[in-house]
Design a protein around this motif. Structure first.
Motif, PDB file in Angstrom:
ATOM      1  N   ARG A   1      -4.330 -18.214  -8.328  1.00  0.00           N
ATOM      2  CA  ARG A   1      -4.445 -20.059  -8.180  1.00  0.00           C
ATOM      3  C   ARG A   1      -5.451 -20.126  -9.577  1.00  0.00           C
ATOM      4  O   ARG A   1      -4.943 -21.180 -10.090  1.00  0.00           O
ATOM      5  N   GLU A   2      -6.348 -19.638  -9.847  1.00  0.00           N
ATOM      6  CA  GLU A   2      -7.230 -19.961 -10.910  1.00  0.00           C
ATOM      7  C   GLU A   2      -6.294 -20.150 -12.291  1.00  0.00           C
ATOM      8  O   GLU A   2      -6.295 -21.088 -13.333  1.00  0.00           O
ATOM      9  N   LEU A   3      -5.409 -19.111 -12.429  1.00  0.00           N
ATOM     10  CA  LEU A   3      -4.493 -18.951 -13.747  1.00  0.00           C
ATOM     11  C   LEU A   3      -3.563 -20.003 -13.762  1.00  0.00           C
ATOM     12  O   LEU A   3      -3.204 -20.429 -14.638  1.00  0.00           O
ATOM     13  N   GLU A   4      -2.889 -20.349 -12.584  1.00  0.00           N
ATOM     14  CA  GLU A   4      -1.879 -21.401 -12.368  1.00  0.00           C
ATOM     15  C   GLU A   4      -2.514 -22.708 -12.611  1.00  0.00           C
ATOM     16  O   GLU A   4      -1.812 -23.456 -13.220  1.00  0.00           O
ATOM     17  N   LEU A   5      -3.745 -23.027 -12.161  1.00  0.00           N
ATOM     18  CA  LEU A   5      -4.563 -24.156 -12.613  1.00  0.00           C
ATOM     19  C   LEU A   5      -4.762 -24.161 -14.113  1.00  0.00           C
ATOM     20  O   LEU A   5      -4.373 -25.489 -14.677  1.00  0.00           O
ATOM     21  N   HIS A   6      -5.112 -23.182 -14.616  1.00  0.00           N
ATOM     22  CA  HIS A   6      -5.505 -23.094 -16.017  1.00  0.00           C
ATOM     23  C   HIS A   6      -4.317 -23.332 -16.833  1.00  0.00           C
ATOM     24  O   HIS A   6      -4.005 -24.070 -17.818  1.00  0.00           O
TER      25      HIS A   6
ATOM     26  N   GLY B   1     -12.485   8.845  12.438  1.00  0.00           N
ATOM     27  CA  GLY B   1     -11.501   8.272  13.380  1.00  0.00           C
ATOM     28  C   GLY B   1     -10.417   7.557  12.521  1.00  0.00           C
ATOM     29  O   GLY B   1     -10.784   6.766  11.886  1.00  0.00           O
ATOM     30  N   THR B   2      -9.040   8.060  12.949  1.00  0.00           N
ATOM     31  CA  THR B   2      -8.134   7.295  12.262  1.00  0.00           C
ATOM     32  C   THR B   2      -7.771   5.929  12.528  1.00  0.00           C
ATOM     33  O   THR B   2      -7.819   5.015  11.624  1.00  0.00           O
ATOM     34  N   ASP B   3      -8.190   5.338  13.642  1.00  0.00           N
ATOM     35  CA  ASP B   3      -8.103   3.903  13.864  1.00  0.00           C
ATOM     36  C   ASP B   3      -9.216   3.159  13.102  1.00  0.00           C
ATOM     37  O   ASP B   3      -8.844   2.081  12.444  1.00  0.00           O
ATOM     38  N   ARG B   4     -10.329   3.407  12.867  1.00  0.00           N
ATOM     39  CA  ARG B   4     -11.322   3.046  12.054  1.00  0.00           C
ATOM     40  C   ARG B   4     -11.143   3.069  10.512  1.00  0.00           C
ATOM     41  O   ARG B   4     -11.256   2.043   9.661  1.00  0.00           O
ATOM     42  N   ILE B   5     -10.567   4.303  10.387  1.00  0.00           N
ATOM     43  CA  ILE B   5      -9.951   4.394   8.652  1.00  0.00           C
ATOM     44  C   ILE B   5      -9.144   3.453   8.364  1.00  0.00           C
ATOM     45  O   ILE B   5      -9.213   2.803   7.378  1.00  0.00           O
ATOM     46  N   ALA B   6      -7.971   3.297   9.477  1.00  0.00           N
ATOM     47  CA  ALA B   6      -6.942   2.404   9.247  1.00  0.00           C
ATOM     48  C   ALA B   6      -7.383   0.939   9.082  1.00  0.00           C
ATOM     49  O   ALA B   6      -7.014  -0.027   8.234  1.00  0.00           O
ATOM     50  N   VAL B   7      -8.296   0.389   9.836  1.00  0.00           N
ATOM     51  CA  VAL B   7      -8.802  -0.768   9.720  1.00  0.00           C
ATOM     52  C   VAL B   7      -9.662  -0.934   8.706  1.00  0.00           C
ATOM     53  O   VAL B   7      -9.611  -2.285   7.790  1.00  0.00           O
ATOM     54  N   MET B   8     -10.549  -0.179   8.232  1.00  0.00           N
ATOM     55  CA  MET B   8     -11.341  -0.193   6.935  1.00  0.00           C
ATOM     56  C   MET B   8     -10.367  -0.338   5.581  1.00  0.00           C
ATOM     57  O   MET B   8     -10.470  -0.919   5.067  1.00  0.00           O
ATOM     58  N   ALA B   9      -9.110   0.373   5.845  1.00  0.00           N
ATOM     59  CA  ALA B   9      -8.413   0.445   4.618  1.00  0.00           C
ATOM     60  C   ALA B   9      -7.523  -0.906   4.700  1.00  0.00           C
ATOM     61  O   ALA B   9      -7.154  -1.392   3.730  1.00  0.00           O
ATOM     62  N   ALA B  10      -7.324  -1.482   5.740  1.00  0.00           N
ATOM     63  CA  ALA B  10      -6.462  -2.743   6.136  1.00  0.00           C
ATOM     64  C   ALA B  10      -7.313  -3.905   5.358  1.00  0.00           C
ATOM     65  O   ALA B  10      -7.089  -4.720   4.631  1.00  0.00           O
ATOM     66  N   LEU B  11      -8.569  -3.791   5.893  1.00  0.00           N
ATOM     67  CA  LEU B  11      -9.790  -4.917   5.282  1.00  0.00           C
ATOM     68  C   LEU B  11      -9.818  -4.753   3.897  1.00  0.00           C
ATOM     69  O   LEU B  11     -10.068  -5.712   3.173  1.00  0.00           O
ATOM     70  N   ASN B  12     -10.172  -3.591   3.314  1.00  0.00           N
ATOM     71  CA  ASN B  12     -10.112  -3.452   1.898  1.00  0.00           C
ATOM     72  C   ASN B  12      -8.830  -4.065   1.302  1.00  0.00           C
ATOM     73  O   ASN B  12      -8.941  -4.724   0.180  1.00  0.00           O
ATOM     74  N   MET B  13      -7.915  -3.637   1.496  1.00  0.00           N
ATOM     75  CA  MET B  13      -6.524  -4.083   1.082  1.00  0.00           C
ATOM     76  C   MET B  13      -6.432  -5.580   0.998  1.00  0.00           C
ATOM     77  O   MET B  13      -5.928  -6.341   0.356  1.00  0.00           O
ATOM     78  N   ALA B  14      -6.801  -6.085   2.047  1.00  0.00           N
ATOM     79  CA  ALA B  14      -6.592  -7.413   2.468  1.00  0.00           C
ATOM     80  C   ALA B  14      -7.574  -8.442   1.561  1.00  0.00           C
ATOM     81  O   ALA B  14      -7.245  -9.363   0.856  1.00  0.00           O
ATOM     82  N   HIS B  15      -8.693  -7.716   1.326  1.00  0.00           N
ATOM     83  CA  HIS B  15      -9.730  -8.129   0.412  1.00  0.00           C
ATOM     84  C   HIS B  15      -9.269  -8.392  -1.087  1.00  0.00           C
ATOM     85  O   HIS B  15      -9.275  -9.111  -1.741  1.00  0.00           O
ATOM     86  N   GLU B  16      -8.776  -7.097  -1.279  1.00  0.00           N
ATOM     87  CA  GLU B  16      -8.194  -7.339  -2.929  1.00  0.00           C
ATOM     88  C   GLU B  16      -7.149  -8.059  -3.007  1.00  0.00           C
ATOM     89  O   GLU B  16      -6.970  -8.590  -3.947  1.00  0.00           O
ATOM     90  N   LEU B  17      -6.164  -8.244  -1.962  1.00  0.00           N
ATOM     91  CA  LEU B  17      -5.213  -9.483  -2.024  1.00  0.00           C
ATOM     92  C   LEU B  17      -5.768 -10.708  -2.138  1.00  0.00           C
ATOM     93  O   LEU B  17      -5.240 -11.460  -2.907  1.00  0.00           O
ATOM     94  N   HIS B  18      -6.768 -10.835  -1.327  1.00  0.00           N
ATOM     95  CA  HIS B  18      -7.408 -12.375  -1.368  1.00  0.00           C
ATOM     96  C   HIS B  18      -7.898 -12.385  -2.617  1.00  0.00           C
ATOM     97  O   HIS B  18      -7.764 -13.505  -3.341  1.00  0.00           O
ATOM     98  N   LEU B  19      -8.486 -11.373  -3.302  1.00  0.00           N
ATOM     99  CA  LEU B  19      -9.113 -11.711  -4.673  1.00  0.00           C
ATOM    100  C   LEU B  19      -7.888 -12.013  -5.675  1.00  0.00           C
ATOM    101  O   LEU B  19      -8.094 -12.830  -6.761  1.00  0.00           O
ATOM    102  N   ALA B  20      -6.775 -11.085  -5.560  1.00  0.00           N
ATOM    103  CA  ALA B  20      -5.749 -11.376  -6.575  1.00  0.00           C
ATOM    104  C   ALA B  20      -4.991 -12.750  -6.387  1.00  0.00           C
ATOM    105  O   ALA B  20      -4.750 -13.281  -7.189  1.00  0.00           O
ATOM    106  N   GLU B  21      -4.865 -13.346  -5.076  1.00  0.00           N
ATOM    107  CA  GLU B  21      -4.587 -14.425  -4.894  1.00  0.00           C
ATOM    108  C   GLU B  21      -5.306 -15.659  -5.519  1.00  0.00           C
ATOM    109  O   GLU B  21      -4.655 -16.809  -6.129  1.00  0.00           O
ATOM    110  N   SER B  22      -6.675 -15.477  -5.319  1.00  0.00           N
ATOM    111  CA  SER B  22      -7.611 -16.422  -5.932  1.00  0.00           C
ATOM    112  C   SER B  22      -7.357 -16.557  -7.329  1.00  0.00           C
ATOM    113  O   SER B  22      -7.456 -17.470  -7.883  1.00  0.00           O
ATOM    114  N   ARG B  23      -7.335 -15.334  -7.958  1.00  0.00           N
ATOM    115  CA  ARG B  23      -7.267 -15.318  -9.447  1.00  0.00           C
ATOM    116  C   ARG B  23      -5.815 -15.762  -9.914  1.00  0.00           C
ATOM    117  O   ARG B  23      -5.911 -16.586 -10.899  1.00  0.00           O
TER     118      ARG B  23
END
Length: 102
Positions: free
Chosen positions: A75-80, A51-73
């Motif tokens: 912040r760590e680099l900025e503090l260092h 289902g396209t809707d479910r695929i879109a939601v899963m893709a959005a969740l995956n990309m949002a998670h990747e963005l969150h990880l990149a932002e966290s990293r």
């Protein structure tokens, strides 16, 4: 001077979308759409989600998670970096104090 947005045609999972976009943002939008299309095709081809809707939601969740990880990293680099700059500044001040007292 305000630029007039122009329509950009994007293809995501076989469907075309026309999006109004500022000229200087078009390349970024096109690359984002390509990334989303790749992610959605990867999810669809895995066969785990239908289902396209479910695929879109899963893709959005995956990309949002990747963005969150990149932002966290980031912040760590900025503090260092900030900590390293403070230490370097203190060392420079110490050296300058030593040379001033001589």
């Amino acid at each position: 001077m305000s630029r007039t947005p122009s329509a950009v045609t994007l293809e995501i999972l076989g469907k075309e979308y026309k999006i109004a976009c500022e000229p200087e943002e078009q390349d970024g939008l096109i690359e984002s759409a390509r990334q989303l299309d790749r992610k959605m095709r990867q999810i669809r081809d895995s066969g785990k989600v239908s289902g396209t809707d479910r695929i879109a939601v899963m893709a959005a969740l995956n990309m949002a998670h990747e963005l969150h990880l990149a932002e966290s990293r980031n912040r760590e680099l900025e503090l260092h970096l900030q900590d390293s700059l403070i230490k370097m500044s203190n060392k420079i001040e110490n050296v300058l104090e030593i040379t001033e007292t001589r």
